[in-house]
Design an enzyme around this catalytic site. Structure first.
Site, PDB file in Angstrom:
ATOM      1  N   SER A  85      18.879  45.329  36.883  1.00  0.00           N
ATOM      2  CA  SER A  85      20.164  43.882  35.727  1.00  0.00           C
ATOM      3  C   SER A  85      19.224  42.537  35.793  1.00  0.00           C
ATOM      4  O   SER A  85      19.261  41.901  36.124  1.00  0.00           O
ATOM      5  CB  SER A  85      20.803  43.487  37.252  1.00  0.00           C
ATOM      6  OG  SER A  85      19.962  42.932  38.981  1.00  0.00           O
ATOM      7  N   THR A 216      21.767  39.949  39.242  1.00  0.00           N
ATOM      8  CA  THR A 216      20.679  38.988  38.738  1.00  0.00           C
ATOM      9  C   THR A 216      20.278  38.928  40.126  1.00  0.00           C
ATOM     10  O   THR A 216      20.701  39.268  41.617  1.00  0.00           O
ATOM     11  CB  THR A 216      21.975  37.757  38.668  1.00  0.00           C
ATOM     12  OG1 THR A 216      22.549  37.895  37.155  1.00  0.00           O
ATOM     13  CG2 THR A 216      20.720  36.454  38.385  1.00  0.00           C
ATOM     14  N   VAL A 245      23.489  34.287  26.611  1.00  0.00           N
ATOM     15  CA  VAL A 245      23.232  33.660  27.265  1.00  0.00           C
ATOM     16  C   VAL A 245      24.201  33.051  28.523  1.00  0.00           C
ATOM     17  O   VAL A 245      25.280  32.962  28.145  1.00  0.00           O
ATOM     18  CB  VAL A 245      22.415  32.235  26.859  1.00  0.00           C
ATOM     19  CG1 VAL A 245      21.874  31.547  28.137  1.00  0.00           C
ATOM     20  CG2 VAL A 245      21.289  32.613  25.646  1.00  0.00           C
ATOM     21  N   GLY A 246      24.014  33.187  29.579  1.00  0.00           N
ATOM     22  CA  GLY A 246      24.973  33.248  30.697  1.00  0.00           C
ATOM     23  C   GLY A 246      24.472  32.250  31.249  1.00  0.00           C
ATOM     24  O   GLY A 246      23.523  30.950  30.473  1.00  0.00           O
ATOM     25  N   ASP A 247      24.599  31.680  32.615  1.00  0.00           N
ATOM     26  CA  ASP A 247      24.488  31.281  33.906  1.00  0.00           C
ATOM     27  C   ASP A 247      23.083  30.896  34.088  1.00  0.00           C
ATOM     28  O   ASP A 247      22.644  29.568  34.020  1.00  0.00           O
ATOM     29  CB  ASP A 247      25.500  30.740  34.587  1.00  0.00           C
ATOM     30  CG  ASP A 247      25.218  32.051  35.051  1.00  0.00           C
ATOM     31  OD1 ASP A 247      24.882  33.489  34.621  1.00  0.00           O
ATOM     32  OD2 ASP A 247      25.386  32.122  37.251  1.00  0.00           O
ATOM     33  N   GLY A 268      27.354  36.855  39.065  1.00  0.00           N
ATOM     34  CA  GLY A 268      28.211  37.203  38.740  1.00  0.00           C
ATOM     35  C   GLY A 268      28.337  36.648  37.463  1.00  0.00           C
ATOM     36  O   GLY A 268      27.866  36.232  37.222  1.00  0.00           O
ATOM     37  N   GLY A 270      28.799  35.050  34.417  1.00  0.00           N
ATOM     38  CA  GLY A 270      27.970  33.682  33.886  1.00  0.00           C
ATOM     39  C   GLY A 270      29.139  32.990  33.566  1.00  0.00           C
ATOM     40  O   GLY A 270      28.965  31.432  33.130  1.00  0.00           O
TER      41      GLY A 270
HETATM   42  N1  ASP Z   1      25.541  35.568  36.095  1.00  0.00           N
HETATM   43  C1  ASP Z   1      24.863  36.742  35.186  1.00  0.00           C
HETATM   44  C2  ASP Z   1      25.321  35.945  33.588  1.00  0.00           C
HETATM   45  O1  ASP Z   1      26.290  36.004  33.222  1.00  0.00           O
HETATM   46  C3  ASP Z   1      24.319  38.308  35.320  1.00  0.00           C
HETATM   47  C4  ASP Z   1      24.919  38.503  37.173  1.00  0.00           C
HETATM   48  O2  ASP Z   1      25.153  38.284  37.371  1.00  0.00           O
HETATM   49  O3  ASP Z   1      25.944  39.969  36.899  1.00  0.00           O
HETATM   50  O4  ASP Z   1      24.401  36.403  32.374  1.00  0.00           O
END
Ligand code: ASP
Length: 365
Positions: A85, A216, A245-247, A268, A270
């Site tokens: 991850s 993450t 692009v996530g958070d 989680g 994003g």
């Molecule tokens: N937060 C991350 C994203 O959305 C992924 C994750 O933590 O599962 O890119």
């Protein structure tokens, strides 16, 4: 619901850090400023960050800077080919290309740096730190981020491991039985599909489409002087649309640090964290006086409120995905919290490194 914090309050007199507090620097006539109390240093991270918090604490104990502590901590996970991850070995996008995101903030200098959709560098957190140190910018993305990394001496490497490439090939073959990709007899692992997985330590499926692996690492520390730093780093959502692009690299979403207040970061879905400005929300709630755990839970309630799309809700109207927050405040109080029961987080405090249960909003059925 009895939370870890209620338990600690009822027993050991409020637990690690809670009995301590930074008292504002006091000046006496003609004497230098003195701190009259110190904070118990704490490092918190997502559940895949047990080694990371131990490392962060080791760096703090050696007198190291708070940002070096969190970065050295998450570097272990970024370089680990077995964590799918984050960093090297992270699961790739739709096209089989690993695109990494990271952000960090250094509380004492109010510094921030981030990279998004960075390809070919195992440790995006180090590049994010270089963005902070060597540029007048906060966020570099895509080819520009890679060019910058090259200019700073990072080798460009293949980030796919044999395992992550094989899983992408399996996923591609399963997309449709009408395309030209085949699944050779006996070549698949685990029967009908991928094993649900999550690196948040909940042992449960924690993705927003019901089958996609996610993960993450977020890591935040406060040192004995009450200085604070945080970092978040990820390969993001597996099989994502290239460029998604996530958070994690978004300052204020996947991470926020205010040296006067505390730090918070997320793992989680994003998209849900971006829409509710998760990290910043947690820090602002702590600023208003909330304990980190209450602040994380309140920010998660906002995620629930913002989840109005039927495709993102379960039969009870709750989100069908996971979000986790991790936070520390300037007093050394800390928390991990999730939408659903079963999540865990890593913490190193008072000479002990462990994984604790996160607080939560809802029981799993
Ligand atoms: N937060 C991350 C994203 O959305 C992924 C994750 O933590 O599962 O890119």
């Amino acid at each position: 619901m009895t939370t870890r914090r209620d338990f600690l309050r009822a027993t050991a007199g409020a637990g690690a850090g809670a009995a301590f507090g930074i008292v504002p620097t006091v000046k006496f006539e003609g004497a230098p400023a003195v701190h009259i109390r110190r904070v118990t240093p704490v490092a918190v991270a997502s559940a895949n960050g047990r080694e990371a918090v131990a490392k962060a604490m080791e760096v703090l104990q050696g007198g190291g800077d708070t940002l070096d502590a969190v970065v050295q901590g998450v570097n272990i996970v970024e370089r680990d080919p077995n964590d799918t991850s984050v960093g090297y070995g992270g699961l790739p996008n739709l096209d089989g290309v690993v695109q990494l995101d990271s952000s960090l903030m250094h509380g004492p200098t109010r510094g921030a740096g981030a990279v998004a959709s960075l390809e070919g560098v195992k440790t995006p957190s180090l590049v994010a730190r270089d963005v902070m140190r060597y540029t007048d910018h906060v966020l570099l993305v895509g080819p520009g981020a890679q060019e910058f990394a090259k200019s700073m001496g990072y080798p460009i490497e293949d980030l796919l491991t044999e395992e992550s490439r094989r899983r992408w090939v399996e996923w591609r073959a399963r997309l449709s039985d009408r395309d030209d990709f085949l699944i050779p007899e006996g070549s698949m692992r685990g029967g009908s599909g991928f094993r649900p997985e999550s690196s948040y330590g909940d042992g449960l499926l924690d993705s927003h489409d019901g089958v996609r692996p996610q993960g993450t690492i977020n890591c935040n520390v406060v040192n004995a002087d009450g200085d604070i730093s945080g970092v978040t780093t990820t390969s993001g959502l597996a099989w994502k649309i290239p460029g998604r692009v996530g958070d994690s690299p978004i300052i204020g979403a996947g991470l926020y640090v205010d040296n006067d207040v505390g730090a918070a970061g997320s793992t989680g879905r994003g998209e849900a964290v971006i829409k509710t400005v998760g990290g910043h929300s947690v820090v602002e709630l702590m600023r208003s006086g909330m304990h980190p755990e209450d602040a994380c839970l309140e920010a998660l309630r906002r995620v629930v409120t913002y989840t109005v799309e039927p495709r993102l809700r379960d039969e009870l109207g709750r989100p069908n995905f996971g979000v986790n927050y991790y936070a520390v405040n300037k007093k050394g109080e800390y928390a991990g919290a999730a939408i659903f029961a079963g999540s865990r987080f890593a913490v190193s405090v008072d000479g002990d490194t462990r994984v604790e249960d996160s607080a939560y909003l809802f029981e799993r059925d």
